[in-house]
Design a protein around this motif. Structure first.
Motif, short mmCIF file in Angstrom:
data_model
loop_
_atom_site.label_atom_id
_atom_site.label_comp_id
_atom_site.label_asym_id
_atom_site.label_seq_id
_atom_site.Cartn_x
_atom_site.Cartn_y
_atom_site.Cartn_z
N PRO A 1 35.27 35.23 45.44
CA PRO A 1 35.61 36.21 44.23
C PRO A 1 36.77 36.77 43.99
O PRO A 1 37.16 37.07 43.07
N ASP A 2 37.34 37.33 45.37
CA ASP A 2 38.77 37.96 45.31
C ASP A 2 39.94 36.90 44.84
O ASP A 2 41.04 37.38 44.40
N GLU A 3 39.50 35.75 44.75
CA GLU A 3 40.69 34.75 44.50
C GLU A 3 40.54 34.40 42.90
O GLU A 3 41.75 33.73 42.39
N VAL A 4 39.72 34.63 42.22
CA VAL A 4 39.35 34.13 41.00
C VAL A 4 40.28 34.89 40.20
O VAL A 4 40.28 36.11 40.18
N LEU A 5 41.15 34.25 39.18
CA LEU A 5 41.99 34.78 37.98
C LEU A 5 41.12 35.51 37.02
O LEU A 5 40.28 35.06 36.68
N ASP A 6 41.79 36.53 36.55
CA ASP A 6 41.18 36.98 35.25
C ASP A 6 41.11 36.28 34.05
O ASP A 6 40.15 36.15 33.19
N LEU B 1 43.71 29.88 33.09
CA LEU B 1 44.45 29.82 34.34
C LEU B 1 43.68 29.42 35.58
O LEU B 1 43.88 28.57 36.33
N GLU B 2 42.45 30.23 35.55
CA GLU B 2 41.33 29.66 36.44
C GLU B 2 40.95 28.33 36.41
O GLU B 2 40.94 27.45 37.37
N LEU C 1 46.46 28.00 50.45
CA LEU C 1 46.96 27.19 49.54
C LEU C 1 46.11 27.33 48.03
O LEU C 1 46.90 27.37 46.95
N ARG C 2 44.96 27.68 48.08
CA ARG C 2 44.24 28.24 46.66
C ARG C 2 45.13 29.48 46.32
O ARG C 2 45.36 29.65 44.97
N LEU C 3 45.27 30.61 46.90
CA LEU C 3 46.25 31.57 46.56
C LEU C 3 47.47 31.32 46.34
O LEU C 3 47.88 31.81 45.14
#
Length: 163
Positions: A32-37, A41-42, A73-75
């Motif tokens: 959840p902390d990786e998901v963009l607002d 973009l997400e 890599l996701r980040l």
């Protein structure tokens, strides 16, 4: 007392099937902390991540992998998207950094053409070898059990077969 037992016998397979089907869904490792607002973009990040291979897990995308490198890599993908890179620029950046092996679907250009073509070519070679083998075998003169034996061996063979 037979009704609950009968009911539990009916429900057990249904519950097992639900459990198996529930676990068989796609496993996404995105935290959840990786998901963009920004949902757009997400969605782009998920699309890019689904095409990148986890270098630790080999045949999982970085979206499905729980490895630390996959998380990095996701980040990195999300960071590059936030800075304004296009999807192609993000993929190019990661390929430049980690090599073309990071792509789950490598390009069919350059030296990869040899790899893409090797399978069909080797299959055709194997078919050719098989055809030659079958043709030679069918043309060979059939040998009976007595052919190739001298008179003494043939007499011994007939003696054995009579017993």
């Amino acid at each position: 007392m037979t009704l609950p037992l009968r009911l539990s016998r009916l429900l057990a397979p249904v519950l097992m099937a639900m459990l198996v089907l529930g676990l068989a869904g796609p496993a996404m490792a995105v935290q959840p902390d990786e998901v963009l607002d920004d949902p757009a973009l997400e969605a782009r990040a998920r699309d890019i991540s689904s095409g990148l291979r986890c270098l630790v897990c080999r045949n999982e995308s970085i979206d499905e992998s729980n490895a630390d490198l996959a998380r990095d890599l996701r980040l990195l993908v999300r960071e590059r998207l936030v800075t304004g890179d296009s999807d192609e620029q993000v993929v190019e950046f990661i390929v430049d950094r980690y090599g073309e092996y990071v792509l789950l679907n490598p390009t069919a250009t350059g030296s990869n053409l040899v790899l893409w073509g090797a399978g069909p070519v080797l299959f055709l070679v194997a078919l050719g070898i098989g055809a030659v083998y079958v043709r030679r075998r069918s043309r060979a003169a059939p040998q009976g059990p007595d052919e190739g034996l001298d008179a003494e061996e043939q007499a011994r063979l007939h003696e054995i077969l009579r017993d």
